[in-house]
Design an enzyme around this catalytic site. Structure first.
Site, PDB file in Angstrom:
ATOM      1  N   ASP A 127       0.339  -1.214  -0.624  1.00 19.95           N
ATOM      2  CA  ASP A 127      -0.173   0.047  -0.384  1.00 19.95           C
ATOM      3  C   ASP A 127       0.882   1.506   0.280  1.00 19.95           C
ATOM      4  O   ASP A 127      -0.037   2.012  -0.019  1.00 19.95           O
ATOM      5  CB  ASP A 127      -1.537  -0.297   1.449  1.00 19.95           C
ATOM      6  CG  ASP A 127      -0.415  -0.073   2.919  1.00 19.95           C
ATOM      7  OD1 ASP A 127       1.520  -0.420   2.724  1.00 19.95           O
ATOM      8  OD2 ASP A 127      -0.930  -0.083   3.689  1.00 19.95           O
ATOM      9  N   LYS A 155       9.303  -0.455  -5.320  1.00 18.41           N
ATOM     10  CA  LYS A 155       7.660  -1.277  -5.290  1.00 18.41           C
ATOM     11  C   LYS A 155       6.569  -1.144  -6.642  1.00 18.41           C
ATOM     12  O   LYS A 155       6.235  -1.895  -6.879  1.00 18.41           O
ATOM     13  CB  LYS A 155       7.462  -1.859  -4.075  1.00 18.41           C
ATOM     14  CG  LYS A 155       7.944  -2.185  -2.792  1.00 18.41           C
ATOM     15  CD  LYS A 155       8.341  -3.450  -3.313  1.00 18.41           C
ATOM     16  CE  LYS A 155       7.359  -4.423  -2.938  1.00 18.41           C
ATOM     17  NZ  LYS A 155       7.601  -6.224  -3.394  1.00 18.41           N
TER      18      LYS A 155
HETATM   19  P1  NAD Z   1      11.067 -10.651   4.615  1.00 14.04           P
HETATM   20  O1  NAD Z   1      12.337  -8.914   4.257  1.00 14.04           O
HETATM   21  O2  NAD Z   1      10.844 -10.629   5.776  1.00 14.04           O
HETATM   22  O3  NAD Z   1      11.737 -11.709   3.185  1.00 14.04           O
HETATM   23  C1  NAD Z   1      12.139 -10.634   1.936  1.00 14.04           C
HETATM   24  C2  NAD Z   1      12.560 -12.480   1.779  1.00 14.04           C
HETATM   25  O4  NAD Z   1      13.539 -12.059   0.585  1.00 14.04           O
HETATM   26  C3  NAD Z   1      13.454 -12.600   2.147  1.00 14.04           C
HETATM   27  O5  NAD Z   1      14.098 -14.375   3.008  1.00 14.04           O
HETATM   28  C4  NAD Z   1      15.036 -12.610   1.356  1.00 14.04           C
HETATM   29  O6  NAD Z   1      16.358 -13.618   1.652  1.00 14.04           O
HETATM   30  C5  NAD Z   1      14.899 -12.879   0.552  1.00 14.04           C
HETATM   31  N1  NAD Z   1      15.631 -12.126  -0.919  1.00 14.04           N
HETATM   32  C6  NAD Z   1      15.585 -10.138  -1.032  1.00 14.04           C
HETATM   33  N2  NAD Z   1      16.274 -10.975  -1.552  1.00 14.04           N
HETATM   34  C7  NAD Z   1      16.416 -11.364  -2.647  1.00 14.04           C
HETATM   35  C8  NAD Z   1      16.649 -11.499  -3.671  1.00 14.04           C
HETATM   36  N3  NAD Z   1      17.744 -10.511  -4.417  1.00 14.04           N
HETATM   37  N4  NAD Z   1      16.736 -12.726  -4.320  1.00 14.04           N
HETATM   38  C9  NAD Z   1      16.058 -13.789  -3.868  1.00 14.04           C
HETATM   39  N5  NAD Z   1      15.275 -13.473  -2.553  1.00 14.04           N
HETATM   40  C10 NAD Z   1      15.657 -12.385  -2.028  1.00 14.04           C
HETATM   41  O7  NAD Z   1      10.339  -9.354   4.150  1.00 14.04           O
HETATM   42  P2  NAD Z   1       9.239  -9.888   4.116  1.00 14.04           P
HETATM   43  O8  NAD Z   1       8.118  -8.686   5.408  1.00 14.04           O
HETATM   44  O9  NAD Z   1       7.743 -11.037   4.322  1.00 14.04           O
HETATM   45  O10 NAD Z   1       7.775  -9.171   1.848  1.00 14.04           O
HETATM   46  C11 NAD Z   1       7.633 -10.020   1.344  1.00 14.04           C
HETATM   47  C12 NAD Z   1       6.745  -9.115   0.542  1.00 14.04           C
HETATM   48  O11 NAD Z   1       6.471  -8.679   0.742  1.00 14.04           O
HETATM   49  C13 NAD Z   1       7.587  -7.809   0.029  1.00 14.04           C
HETATM   50  O12 NAD Z   1       7.562  -7.698  -1.658  1.00 14.04           O
HETATM   51  C14 NAD Z   1       7.424  -6.548   0.390  1.00 14.04           C
HETATM   52  O13 NAD Z   1       7.616  -5.588  -0.016  1.00 14.04           O
HETATM   53  C15 NAD Z   1       6.052  -7.327   0.784  1.00 14.04           C
HETATM   54  N6  NAD Z   1       4.839  -6.453   1.563  1.00 14.04           N
HETATM   55  C16 NAD Z   1       5.617  -6.835   3.229  1.00 14.04           C
HETATM   56  C17 NAD Z   1       4.594  -6.185   3.913  1.00 14.04           C
HETATM   57  C18 NAD Z   1       4.803  -5.911   5.281  1.00 14.04           C
HETATM   58  O14 NAD Z   1       4.401  -5.285   6.208  1.00 14.04           O
HETATM   59  N7  NAD Z   1       5.868  -6.562   5.704  1.00 14.04           N
HETATM   60  C19 NAD Z   1       2.986  -5.712   3.267  1.00 14.04           C
HETATM   61  C20 NAD Z   1       3.082  -5.576   2.350  1.00 14.04           C
HETATM   62  C21 NAD Z   1       4.129  -5.507   1.492  1.00 14.04           C
HETATM   63  O1  DAU Z   2       2.324  -0.845   4.053  1.00 10.48           O
HETATM   64  C1  DAU Z   2       3.526  -1.761   4.501  1.00 10.48           C
HETATM   65  C2  DAU Z   2       4.725  -1.689   4.094  1.00 10.48           C
HETATM   66  O2  DAU Z   2       4.720  -1.965   5.571  1.00 10.48           O
HETATM   67  C3  DAU Z   2       5.415  -2.850   4.092  1.00 10.48           C
HETATM   68  O3  DAU Z   2       5.684  -2.142   2.148  1.00 10.48           O
HETATM   69  C4  DAU Z   2       7.227  -2.857   4.131  1.00 10.48           C
HETATM   70  O4  DAU Z   2       7.982  -3.534   4.062  1.00 10.48           O
HETATM   71  C5  DAU Z   2       7.190  -2.764   5.298  1.00 10.48           C
HETATM   72  O5  DAU Z   2       8.709  -2.837   6.337  1.00 10.48           O
HETATM   73  C6  DAU Z   2       5.715  -2.214   6.245  1.00 10.48           C
HETATM   74  O6  DAU Z   2       6.730  -0.817   6.093  1.00 10.48           O
HETATM   75  P1  DAU Z   2       6.367   0.529   7.296  1.00 10.48           P
HETATM   76  O7  DAU Z   2       7.719   1.190   7.345  1.00 10.48           O
HETATM   77  O8  DAU Z   2       5.223   1.103   7.626  1.00 10.48           O
HETATM   78  O9  DAU Z   2       6.564  -0.227   8.164  1.00 10.48           O
HETATM   79  P2  DAU Z   2       8.063  -0.737   9.958  1.00 10.48           P
HETATM   80  O10 DAU Z   2       7.729  -1.731  10.256  1.00 10.48           O
HETATM   81  O11 DAU Z   2       9.055  -0.232   9.813  1.00 10.48           O
HETATM   82  O12 DAU Z   2       7.252   1.406  10.489  1.00 10.48           O
HETATM   83  C7  DAU Z   2       5.640   0.803  10.861  1.00 10.48           C
HETATM   84  C8  DAU Z   2       5.635   2.710  11.670  1.00 10.48           C
HETATM   85  O13 DAU Z   2       6.034   2.667  12.244  1.00 10.48           O
HETATM   86  C9  DAU Z   2       6.506   3.465  10.569  1.00 10.48           C
HETATM   87  O14 DAU Z   2       4.629   4.090  10.770  1.00 10.48           O
HETATM   88  C10 DAU Z   2       7.325   3.449  11.134  1.00 10.48           C
HETATM   89  C11 DAU Z   2       6.769   4.125  12.922  1.00 10.48           C
HETATM   90  N1  DAU Z   2       8.312   2.903  13.502  1.00 10.48           N
HETATM   91  C12 DAU Z   2       9.650   1.960  12.916  1.00 10.48           C
HETATM   92  C13 DAU Z   2      10.303   1.784  14.093  1.00 10.48           C
HETATM   93  C14 DAU Z   2      10.997   0.777  13.076  1.00 10.48           C
HETATM   94  C15 DAU Z   2       8.898   3.654  15.093  1.00 10.48           C
HETATM   95  O15 DAU Z   2       7.855   4.457  15.099  1.00 10.48           O
HETATM   96  N2  DAU Z   2      10.037   2.994  15.219  1.00 10.48           N
HETATM   97  C16 DAU Z   2      10.423   2.386  14.556  1.00 10.48           C
HETATM   98  O16 DAU Z   2      11.753   2.115  15.801  1.00 10.48           O
END
Ligand code: NAD
Ligand code: DAU
Length: 340
Positions: A127, A155
């Site tokens: 998002d 992204k």
């Molecule tokens: P993560 O960081 O936990 O995991 C990412 C994985 O990708 C790891 O296992 C890493 O080893 C692998 N990776 C990184 N670079 C690579 C490469 N070059 N080749 C092969 N593998 C590689 O990430 P996540 O939080 O599980 O997110 C997964 C997907 O979902 C991402 O595309 C992220 O943008 C998307 N996403 C995450 C969130 C969130 O809240 N975490 C929300 C929306 C979308």
């Molecule tokens: O919205 C989806 C995204 O959510 C994904 O695409 C990303 O991969 C994922 O990392 C996440 O991004 P955010 O930046 O929103 O997540 P994060 O957990 O880093 O931070 C959540 C919120 O908390 C954001 O407003 C920043 C704040 N924050 C984060 C950290 C790490 C803090 O206040 N303190 C912190 O130490």
């Protein structure tokens, strides 16, 4: 669709998706293709390791030959791409990695998917591509993309490539834009697992700025169900938002974690804000609901499950919070003058 390549499947959401799919579909085979960066963890796949329908290949999605060989060896018909550099703060500190993996890597996967005429290429997006959304607006799939961090820009760029392969080459693509996931196996650099593990150890919870920034925190399993529905019922070329449509200020999330753990609220420490910090994301998920999906976990339930998992699985996260992690933590929080 029977033989899936799940790139990035050793990370947080990817691993949860693999567990979910193997539980749900008896006749599917899944190959996880993962570089095992700092965020990739083989332990995340322990619950499926001995399943004969599961295989693991260590590789980089930027490596066309490695991807080709894996597709050929495992007769892959579908790619679900989770592989990415995913942390916004790291993308600010060192932006090159998001361009390499999120843009070039997605392109490499698309190129091989086209060559092998795969049934489906599914891109996991975020998002964050919509940019900061003021109240009371809510982003719909046709809205303009206005990413504002190196991570979200990469992204959004990847999404454009995915769509270009649909229009230009007729590759059957779908994309989901998920909100913030929480749940088991979440790497403890992200806010919820960082705050939870710090609180367990009576360490400060570093809140950026005033903590009034809002995120839609959804349970990872709900997100996995949404991806599954789009894979099976989504229309090629289309994008679907996945979230709860409920946004919570970070400061409230931090207080709730402390309340669940019975820790003092004085652990909250306001620190310098993230550069370019998006104040709010908010998505409209009616397009996905029309396919029969719904978010099953409220924020409170999702947070409760998540915090309990971290309490019960300290053997998983304690080894992560050492070595290179501590070096990152020092740069991110202490060197910036953010030390609480
Ligand atoms: P993560 O960081 O936990 O995991 C990412 C994985 O990708 C790891 O296992 C890493 O080893 C692998 N990776 C990184 N670079 C690579 C490469 N070059 N080749 C092969 N593998 C590689 O990430 P996540 O939080 O599980 O997110 C997964 C997907 O979902 C991402 O595309 C992220 O943008 C998307 N996403 C995450 C969130 C969130 O809240 N975490 C929300 C929306 C979308
Ligand atoms: O919205 C989806 C995204 O959510 C994904 O695409 C990303 O991969 C994922 O990392 C996440 O991004 P955010 O930046 O929103 O997540 P994060 O957990 O880093 O931070 C959540 C919120 O908390 C954001 O407003 C920043 C704040 N924050 C984060 C950290 C790490 C803090 O206040 N303190 C912190 O130490």
């Amino acid at each position: 669709m029977h033989n899936l390549l799940v790139s990035g499947g050793a990370g947080f959401i990817g691993a949860n998706f693999v567990h979910y799919m193997l539980e749900k579909y008896a006749d599917y085979r899944i190959v996880v293709f993962d570089k095992l960066t700092y965020a990739g963890n083989p332990a995340n796949l322990d619950p499926v390791r001995s399943d004969p329908r599961f295989a693991f290949v260590q590789g980089d999605i930027c490596d066309l030959d490695a991807v080709r060989n894996t597709l050929r060896a495992h007769d892959i018909d579908t790619i679900v791409n989770f592989a990415a550099e995913t942390h916004v703060d790291r993308s600010i500190m060192q932006p090159d990695a998001v361009v390499t993996t999120n843009l070039n890597g997605t392109w490499a996967l698309l190129e091989v998917a086209r060559e092998f005429k795969l049934e489906r290429f599914h891109q996991i997006s975020t998002d964050e591509v919509y940019g900061a959304i003021p109240l009371p607006q809510r982003s719909r799939e046709g809205d303009p993309l206005e990413p504002r961090s190196p991570y979200s820009a990469s992204k959004a760029g990847a999404e454009h490539l995915v769509y270009a392969y649909f229009i230009t080459y007729g590759l059957a693509v779908t994309t989901t834009r998920g909100s913030n996931n929480i749940g088991p196996y979440h790497y403890p650099e992200k806010a919820v697992p960082l705050f939870t593990t710090n609180a367990i150890d009576d360490q400060p919870l570093p809140i950026y700025g005033d903590g009034r920034q809002m995120r839609d925190y959804q349970y990872v399993r709900d997100h996995c169900e949404g991806i599954d529905i789009v894979l099976h019922n989504g229309t090629p070329g289309e994008v679907y938002n996945v979230g709860t449509e409920v946004e919570t200020p970070n400061i409230e999330m931090a207080h709730k974690i402390l309340a669940i753990l019975g820790k003092p609220h004085s652990l909250i420490a306001h620190v310098a804000d993230r550069a370019g910090h998006d104040r709010r994301y908010a998505i409209d998920c009616s397009k996905l609901r029309a396919l029969g999906w719904k978010s099953k976990h409220s924020f409170d339930t999702a947070l409760e499950h998540t915090v309990r998992w971290f309490v019960d699985n300290q053997a998983w996260w304690r080894p992560i919070k050492s070595g290179a992690y501590l070096e990152y933590y020092r740069r991110q929080y202490v060197e910036r003058g953010d030390a609480a």
